[in-house]
Write a protein that holds these residues in place. Structure first.
Motif, mmCIF file in Angstrom:
data_model
loop_
_atom_site.group_PDB
_atom_site.id
_atom_site.type_symbol
_atom_site.label_atom_id
_atom_site.label_comp_id
_atom_site.label_asym_id
_atom_site.label_seq_id
_atom_site.Cartn_x
_atom_site.Cartn_y
_atom_site.Cartn_z
ATOM 1 N N ALA A 170 3.203 7.933 2.532
ATOM 2 C CA ALA A 170 2.093 7.544 1.621
ATOM 3 C C ALA A 170 1.746 8.455 0.404
ATOM 4 O O ALA A 170 1.703 8.248 -0.757
ATOM 5 C CB ALA A 170 0.804 6.960 2.101
ATOM 6 N N ASP A 216 4.658 8.692 -2.284
ATOM 7 C CA ASP A 216 4.533 7.459 -3.133
ATOM 8 C C ASP A 216 3.357 7.821 -4.063
ATOM 9 O O ASP A 216 3.688 7.441 -5.277
ATOM 10 C CB ASP A 216 4.530 6.497 -2.170
ATOM 11 C CG ASP A 216 5.866 5.929 -1.575
ATOM 12 O OD1 ASP A 216 6.778 6.784 -1.851
ATOM 13 O OD2 ASP A 216 5.689 4.938 -0.785
ATOM 14 N N LEU A 217 2.442 8.198 -3.570
ATOM 15 C CA LEU A 217 1.215 8.452 -4.399
ATOM 16 C C LEU A 217 1.503 9.466 -5.482
ATOM 17 O O LEU A 217 0.971 9.463 -6.748
ATOM 18 C CB LEU A 217 -0.062 8.626 -3.475
ATOM 19 C CG LEU A 217 -0.640 7.424 -2.767
ATOM 20 C CD1 LEU A 217 -2.101 8.101 -1.869
ATOM 21 C CD2 LEU A 217 -1.460 6.586 -3.761
ATOM 22 N N LEU A 270 -6.705 9.183 1.434
ATOM 23 C CA LEU A 270 -5.658 8.864 2.353
ATOM 24 C C LEU A 270 -5.889 9.373 3.536
ATOM 25 O O LEU A 270 -5.999 10.748 3.837
ATOM 26 C CB LEU A 270 -4.485 9.271 1.772
ATOM 27 C CG LEU A 270 -3.058 9.086 2.828
ATOM 28 C CD1 LEU A 270 -2.937 7.344 2.639
ATOM 29 C CD2 LEU A 270 -1.889 9.796 2.226
ATOM 30 N N ILE A 285 -7.187 4.273 1.552
ATOM 31 C CA ILE A 285 -6.177 3.688 2.534
ATOM 32 C C ILE A 285 -6.281 4.431 3.561
ATOM 33 O O ILE A 285 -6.136 5.669 3.870
ATOM 34 C CB ILE A 285 -4.848 4.071 1.482
ATOM 35 C CG1 ILE A 285 -4.669 3.515 0.046
ATOM 36 C CG2 ILE A 285 -3.705 3.372 2.566
ATOM 37 C CD1 ILE A 285 -3.571 3.854 -0.465
ATOM 38 N N LEU A 310 2.533 0.069 2.669
ATOM 39 C CA LEU A 310 2.134 1.074 2.170
ATOM 40 C C LEU A 310 2.745 1.175 0.770
ATOM 41 O O LEU A 310 1.953 1.282 -0.591
ATOM 42 C CB LEU A 310 2.327 2.291 2.671
ATOM 43 C CG LEU A 310 1.406 2.661 3.980
ATOM 44 C CD1 LEU A 310 1.841 3.711 4.750
ATOM 45 C CD2 LEU A 310 -0.196 3.121 3.374
ATOM 46 N N ILE A 365 0.407 0.961 -2.628
ATOM 47 C CA ILE A 365 0.306 2.021 -3.825
ATOM 48 C C ILE A 365 0.808 1.527 -5.076
ATOM 49 O O ILE A 365 0.428 1.965 -5.964
ATOM 50 C CB ILE A 365 1.236 3.265 -3.069
ATOM 51 C CG1 ILE A 365 0.431 4.040 -1.878
ATOM 52 C CG2 ILE A 365 1.579 4.206 -4.129
ATOM 53 C CD1 ILE A 365 1.372 4.808 -1.081
ATOM 54 N N LEU A 367 -2.229 -0.114 -6.337
ATOM 55 C CA LEU A 367 -3.159 0.705 -6.942
ATOM 56 C C LEU A 367 -2.708 1.251 -8.274
ATOM 57 O O LEU A 367 -3.641 1.142 -9.411
ATOM 58 C CB LEU A 367 -3.264 1.997 -6.155
ATOM 59 C CG LEU A 367 -4.111 1.722 -4.716
ATOM 60 C CD1 LEU A 367 -4.137 3.040 -3.907
ATOM 61 C CD2 LEU A 367 -5.574 1.344 -4.869
ATOM 62 N N ASP A 368 -1.333 1.488 -8.629
ATOM 63 C CA ASP A 368 -0.894 2.104 -9.931
ATOM 64 C C ASP A 368 -1.147 0.982 -11.057
ATOM 65 O O ASP A 368 -1.532 1.235 -12.092
ATOM 66 C CB ASP A 368 0.579 2.519 -9.470
ATOM 67 C CG ASP A 368 1.039 3.084 -10.947
ATOM 68 O OD1 ASP A 368 0.252 4.121 -11.335
ATOM 69 O OD2 ASP A 368 2.300 2.946 -11.030
#
Length: 208
Positions: free
Chosen positions: A25, A28-29, A89, A134, A196, A200, A203-204
């Motif tokens: 995660a 990716d974030l 996170l 998250i 996830l 994410i 979120l973006d």
């Protein structure tokens, strides 16, 4: 600049499912938020001390002894990290139907009146609204539905503690039935990874 606070709480080291998914995660974030500031706390490897008679005044009272003063300094640092975070996170294995005690200790140090919540005539009020969390929950059995849902003291507890600070935008991702054998473990990890990735990406898009 986005600040991401990463909290891991497994005692299982490199074999931790929650830890593995936290790493995925976070990757990716960071792809979605290049240059983000990362604050990382691995409570399994470096635990926050439990609250005891010797250090209680460091988080609830006026510190006098060296132990109490050290506890206050640590608590101030942890609160500052939480306040600085835009995204939290958190990786949480289920231990005995609840959370690891090291994570409970972290909450004991950051739940402080006047800093993360306040008392009002209408009752307690969280002071940390506007953040997103998250939470990745790794579980040996199935607790999100069915008969065992009644003994899930992990997710309701975490939702309550986050909400007490004003953090209500909390998304839970489950990796369940990891104790049912290798195939079930792999399926749980793959399913959590897919969820996830979608969270994410969402979120973006909200940030945009």
């Amino acid at each position: 600049m986005t600040t991401i606070l990463v909290i891991e709480s497994s005692a299982n080291g490199d074999s931790s499912v929650s830890g593995l998914l936290v790493k995925d995660a976070l990757r990716d974030l960071l792809a979605a938020h290049p240059g983000a500031r990362i604050i990382h706390r691995d409570l399994g490897a470096s635990p926050v001390p439990h609250v005891t008679t010797a250090n209680l005044a460091g988080v609830r009272g006026e510190p006098v002894t060296e132990t109490e003063k050290a506890t206050r300094t640590l608590s101030d640092t942890l609160v500052a990290e939480l306040k600085a975070a835009d995204i939290i996170l958190m990786g949480v294995p289920m231990y005995n139907f609840s959370v690891p005690t090291v994570l409970r200790s972290w909450f004991d140090h950051v739940l402080r009146a006047g800093l993360t919540f306040s008392y009002t005539e209408a009752g307690p009020k969280g002071l940390l609204d506007g953040k997103r969390a998250i939470v990745i929950e790794a579980r040996g059995g199935l607790y999100s539905e069915g008969p065992a849902q009644a003994i899930d003291f992990q997710e309701p507890y975490l939702r309550q503690l986050f909400g007490f600070t004003g953090i209500t935008d909390v998304t839970f991702v489950h990796a369940e039935k990891i104790g049912f054998g290798p195939e079930a473990r792999a399926a749980a990890i793959d399913g959590a990874r897919a969820k996830l990735a979608g969270i994410i990406a969402s979120l973006d898009s909200k940030a945009a």
